[in-house]
Design a protein around this motif. Structure first.
Motif, PDB file in Angstrom:
ATOM      1  N   VAL A  31      -3.721  -2.929  -0.044  1.00 57.02           N
ATOM      2  CA  VAL A  31      -4.023  -1.812  -0.140  1.00 57.02           C
ATOM      3  C   VAL A  31      -5.334  -1.656  -1.271  1.00 57.02           C
ATOM      4  O   VAL A  31      -4.819  -1.850  -2.452  1.00 57.02           O
ATOM      5  N   ASP A  35      -7.700   4.928   0.307  1.00 59.91           N
ATOM      6  CA  ASP A  35      -6.772   3.715   0.231  1.00 59.91           C
ATOM      7  C   ASP A  35      -6.940   2.875   1.403  1.00 59.91           C
ATOM      8  O   ASP A  35      -6.407   3.149   2.543  1.00 59.91           O
ATOM      9  N   ARG A  87      -7.998   0.839  -3.233  1.00 58.90           N
ATOM     10  CA  ARG A  87      -8.580   2.108  -3.351  1.00 58.90           C
ATOM     11  C   ARG A  87      -9.982   1.883  -3.693  1.00 58.90           C
ATOM     12  O   ARG A  87     -10.310   1.319  -4.520  1.00 58.90           O
ATOM     13  N   THR A 117      -6.454   3.032   7.083  1.00 57.98           N
ATOM     14  CA  THR A 117      -6.653   3.647   5.868  1.00 57.98           C
ATOM     15  C   THR A 117      -5.375   4.570   5.526  1.00 57.98           C
ATOM     16  O   THR A 117      -4.543   5.012   6.406  1.00 57.98           O
ATOM     17  N   LEU A 162      -4.461  -1.665  -5.228  1.00 57.90           N
ATOM     18  CA  LEU A 162      -3.237  -0.945  -5.430  1.00 57.90           C
ATOM     19  C   LEU A 162      -1.926  -1.769  -5.172  1.00 57.90           C
ATOM     20  O   LEU A 162      -0.877  -1.767  -5.843  1.00 57.90           O
TER      21      LEU A 162
END
Length: 156
Positions: A126, A144, A128, A92, A114
């Motif tokens: 990634v 994230d 979120r 994360t 993202l």
């Protein structure tokens, strides 16, 4: 409703995609107590309803890490995969707990892709995840997540 990804290209094209919301989940005292048992964190603000009623939040609150763990519950409700050889949680980034999640609250996950980066035959995504609290302007958690996915080669 979750988004289905069947190929590396579909996931790469999802950069910037809003994944929508999951269903609501009620955070019960039983869930909090089970988390306390699993982690050994029996702080009174989580597990003592009588004392917590007179504390800073007016009730027991979920552990921050319990709220974070719900991202793992919500992720497959937001993203599904077909034709996947392997997917792993890589870690994360940017973890925050903007608001306490009181016992009895309803929470849901909201997702946004993202970034998606190619690492050889593997994609690193990634995503979120915001753990929203019903009736609150601030979420209980924003994280994230970083995951790596390897798809099976598509048949020609």
């Amino acid at each position: 409703m979750s988004t289905l990804f069947s190929s590396a290209k579909q996931l790469q094209d999802a950069q910037g995609m809003d994944l929508g919301h999951t269903d609501w989940l009620r955070v019960t005292q039983q869930r909090i107590n089970l988390f306390a048992e699993a982690t050994g964190d029996h702080q009174w603000i989580h597990v003592d309803p009588e004392r917590a009623a007179h504390g800073p939040f007016g009730a027991c609150i979920a552990h921050g890490y319990l709220t974070l763990a719900l991202a793992n519950l919500f992720m497959p409700q937001l993203m599904q995969f077909a034709n996947l050889a392997m997917g792993v949680n890589y870690g994360t980034d940017r973890l925050r707990f903007p608001a306490a999640v009181k016992v009895g609250s309803r929470v849901r996950g909201h997702g946004e892709v993202l970034s998606v980066e190619a690492l050889g035959d593997t994609l690193q995504a990634v995503v979120r995840i915001s753990i929203e609290i019903e009736g609150s302007q601030r979420p209980g958690c924003v994280v994230d997540t970083i995951s790596r996915y390897t798809f099976n080669p598509l048949e020609q």
